[in-house]
Design a protein around this motif. Sequence first.
Motif, PDB file in Angstrom:
ATOM      1  N   TYR A  64       0.890  -1.861 -21.539  1.00 45.13           N
ATOM      2  CA  TYR A  64       2.117  -3.080 -21.280  1.00 45.13           C
ATOM      3  C   TYR A  64       1.991  -3.637 -20.168  1.00 45.13           C
ATOM      4  O   TYR A  64       2.730  -4.830 -20.079  1.00 45.13           O
ATOM      5  N   GLY A  65       1.525  -2.955 -19.194  1.00 39.53           N
ATOM      6  CA  GLY A  65       1.454  -3.820 -17.960  1.00 39.53           C
ATOM      7  C   GLY A  65       2.640  -4.000 -16.942  1.00 39.53           C
ATOM      8  O   GLY A  65       3.102  -5.005 -16.616  1.00 39.53           O
ATOM      9  N   ASP A  66       3.670  -3.176 -17.166  1.00 37.80           N
ATOM     10  CA  ASP A  66       5.128  -3.262 -16.562  1.00 37.80           C
ATOM     11  C   ASP A  66       5.176  -3.424 -15.175  1.00 37.80           C
ATOM     12  O   ASP A  66       5.837  -4.108 -14.489  1.00 37.80           O
ATOM     13  N   PHE A  67       4.074  -2.863 -14.361  1.00 40.18           N
ATOM     14  CA  PHE A  67       3.988  -3.187 -13.041  1.00 40.18           C
ATOM     15  C   PHE A  67       2.331  -3.505 -12.742  1.00 40.18           C
ATOM     16  O   PHE A  67       1.489  -3.156 -13.408  1.00 40.18           O
ATOM     17  N   GLU A  68       2.471  -4.373 -11.564  1.00 39.59           N
ATOM     18  CA  GLU A  68       1.002  -4.872 -11.243  1.00 39.59           C
ATOM     19  C   GLU A  68       0.986  -4.629  -9.910  1.00 39.59           C
ATOM     20  O   GLU A  68       1.886  -4.637  -9.068  1.00 39.59           O
ATOM     21  N   GLY A  69      -0.196  -4.671  -9.383  1.00 38.21           N
ATOM     22  CA  GLY A  69      -0.536  -4.507  -7.699  1.00 38.21           C
ATOM     23  C   GLY A  69      -1.557  -4.596  -7.260  1.00 38.21           C
ATOM     24  O   GLY A  69      -2.479  -5.190  -7.797  1.00 38.21           O
ATOM     25  N   THR A  70      -1.698  -3.869  -5.987  1.00 33.73           N
ATOM     26  CA  THR A  70      -3.102  -3.942  -5.326  1.00 33.73           C
ATOM     27  C   THR A  70      -3.119  -2.461  -4.685  1.00 33.73           C
ATOM     28  O   THR A  70      -2.311  -1.537  -4.637  1.00 33.73           O
TER      29      THR A  70
ATOM     30  N   LEU B  57     -11.772  12.409  -0.614  1.00 36.28           N
ATOM     31  CA  LEU B  57     -12.864  11.627  -0.351  1.00 36.28           C
ATOM     32  C   LEU B  57     -12.489  10.417   0.424  1.00 36.28           C
ATOM     33  O   LEU B  57     -13.457   9.505   0.733  1.00 36.28           O
ATOM     34  N   PHE B  58     -11.373   9.873   0.649  1.00 38.87           N
ATOM     35  CA  PHE B  58     -10.856   8.686   1.458  1.00 38.87           C
ATOM     36  C   PHE B  58      -9.986   9.144   2.756  1.00 38.87           C
ATOM     37  O   PHE B  58      -9.134  10.202   2.565  1.00 38.87           O
ATOM     38  N   LYS B  59     -10.132   8.382   3.627  1.00 39.94           N
ATOM     39  CA  LYS B  59      -9.391   8.593   4.844  1.00 39.94           C
ATOM     40  C   LYS B  59      -7.922   8.191   4.676  1.00 39.94           C
ATOM     41  O   LYS B  59      -7.150   8.834   5.069  1.00 39.94           O
ATOM     42  N   ARG B  60      -7.799   7.152   3.991  1.00 40.79           N
ATOM     43  CA  ARG B  60      -6.463   6.492   3.821  1.00 40.79           C
ATOM     44  C   ARG B  60      -6.568   5.916   2.508  1.00 40.79           C
ATOM     45  O   ARG B  60      -7.698   5.390   1.870  1.00 40.79           O
ATOM     46  N   PHE B  61      -5.500   5.860   1.686  1.00 42.06           N
ATOM     47  CA  PHE B  61      -5.423   5.371   0.368  1.00 42.06           C
ATOM     48  C   PHE B  61      -3.954   4.779   0.070  1.00 42.06           C
ATOM     49  O   PHE B  61      -3.174   5.430   0.470  1.00 42.06           O
ATOM     50  N   SER B  62      -3.966   3.375  -0.345  1.00 41.53           N
ATOM     51  CA  SER B  62      -2.598   2.708  -0.552  1.00 41.53           C
ATOM     52  C   SER B  62      -2.698   2.117  -1.566  1.00 41.53           C
ATOM     53  O   SER B  62      -3.535   1.353  -2.154  1.00 41.53           O
ATOM     54  N   ILE B  63      -1.431   2.215  -2.620  1.00 40.62           N
ATOM     55  CA  ILE B  63      -1.603   1.739  -3.684  1.00 40.62           C
ATOM     56  C   ILE B  63       0.030   1.044  -3.661  1.00 40.62           C
ATOM     57  O   ILE B  63       0.781   1.801  -3.289  1.00 40.62           O
ATOM     58  N   VAL B  64       0.172  -0.155  -4.089  1.00 40.34           N
ATOM     59  CA  VAL B  64       1.488  -0.887  -4.163  1.00 40.34           C
ATOM     60  C   VAL B  64       1.511  -1.410  -5.460  1.00 40.34           C
ATOM     61  O   VAL B  64       0.610  -2.227  -5.695  1.00 40.34           O
ATOM     62  N   LEU B  65       2.739  -1.134  -6.234  1.00 35.91           N
ATOM     63  CA  LEU B  65       2.835  -1.575  -7.303  1.00 35.91           C
ATOM     64  C   LEU B  65       4.296  -2.472  -7.398  1.00 35.91           C
ATOM     65  O   LEU B  65       5.186  -1.965  -6.861  1.00 35.91           O
ATOM     66  N   THR B  66       4.377  -3.599  -8.074  1.00 37.82           N
ATOM     67  CA  THR B  66       5.613  -4.171  -8.251  1.00 37.82           C
ATOM     68  C   THR B  66       5.743  -4.736  -9.545  1.00 37.82           C
ATOM     69  O   THR B  66       5.008  -4.650 -10.513  1.00 37.82           O
TER      70      THR B  66
ATOM     71  N   LEU C 125       6.042 -10.502  -6.447  1.00 38.44           N
ATOM     72  CA  LEU C 125       6.560 -10.032  -5.346  1.00 38.44           C
ATOM     73  C   LEU C 125       5.125  -9.448  -4.483  1.00 38.44           C
ATOM     74  O   LEU C 125       5.399  -9.332  -3.023  1.00 38.44           O
ATOM     75  N   GLY C 126       3.960  -9.389  -4.991  1.00 45.27           N
ATOM     76  CA  GLY C 126       2.820  -9.183  -4.118  1.00 45.27           C
ATOM     77  C   GLY C 126       2.544  -9.672  -2.999  1.00 45.27           C
ATOM     78  O   GLY C 126       2.731 -11.224  -2.950  1.00 45.27           O
ATOM     79  N   GLY C 127       2.442  -9.283  -1.843  1.00 43.77           N
ATOM     80  CA  GLY C 127       2.160  -9.646  -0.469  1.00 43.77           C
ATOM     81  C   GLY C 127       3.310 -10.269   0.131  1.00 43.77           C
ATOM     82  O   GLY C 127       3.401 -10.624   1.486  1.00 43.77           O
ATOM     83  N   ARG C 128       4.720 -10.242  -0.459  1.00 45.96           N
ATOM     84  CA  ARG C 128       5.817 -10.946   0.155  1.00 45.96           C
ATOM     85  C   ARG C 128       6.304  -9.621   1.253  1.00 45.96           C
ATOM     86  O   ARG C 128       6.151  -8.404   1.101  1.00 45.96           O
ATOM     87  N   GLU C 129       6.946  -9.851   2.336  1.00 40.44           N
ATOM     88  CA  GLU C 129       7.562  -9.121   3.201  1.00 40.44           C
ATOM     89  C   GLU C 129       8.994  -8.907   2.969  1.00 40.44           C
ATOM     90  O   GLU C 129       9.776  -9.424   2.230  1.00 40.44           O
ATOM     91  N   TYR C 130       9.297  -7.523   3.102  1.00 40.49           N
ATOM     92  CA  TYR C 130      10.618  -7.232   3.222  1.00 40.49           C
ATOM     93  C   TYR C 130      10.983  -6.329   4.213  1.00 40.49           C
ATOM     94  O   TYR C 130      10.293  -5.751   5.100  1.00 40.49           O
TER      95      TYR C 130
END
Length: 143
Positions: free
Chosen positions: A10-16, A103-112, A118-123
């Motif tokens: 369904y793709g309710d959220f998307e992100g990077t 296996l990763f030093k840091r890992f970040s996931i952002v879903l909006t 909203l992707g890339g916007r500041e808050y």
Amino acid sequence: MVKLKASVQYGDFEGTAAADDGHDQSFHNFLLDKGVLSKDDFVVGVEIWVGENHGGPSNPPTIRALVAPAAGFDAFKGSLTRQEKLRLREVEVELSFEEFFGLFKRFSIVLTKRGLELGGREYEPIESNRNRLSHRPFLRRTG
């Protein structure tokens, strides 16, 4: 044909997502150590998929390494100008969440929420007494 883009039903959220390779043990080196890669292989992508969860603990992840027949970053990048379609080998890897993220030093996931752009916007974070949820055992809903 498969695209290098995350998708779900369904793709309710998307992100990077972004990640830093682990210094002691990277995903690529892990696969080399396990014998599924040669020195002429290069991991160009990683796919992790979790699904068919219905209110209970998560199923184990499906993890795939996307491997190019190239001896490193420069060799693969140079080949991109000569190829129309990427030809990648998918290597399925059985790891727990903890093993994979380890296996990763840091890992970040952002879903909006999809459709809000909203992707890339500041808050600006808002202070509240509801800014933390303590971990509690996962309770399955009944009835």
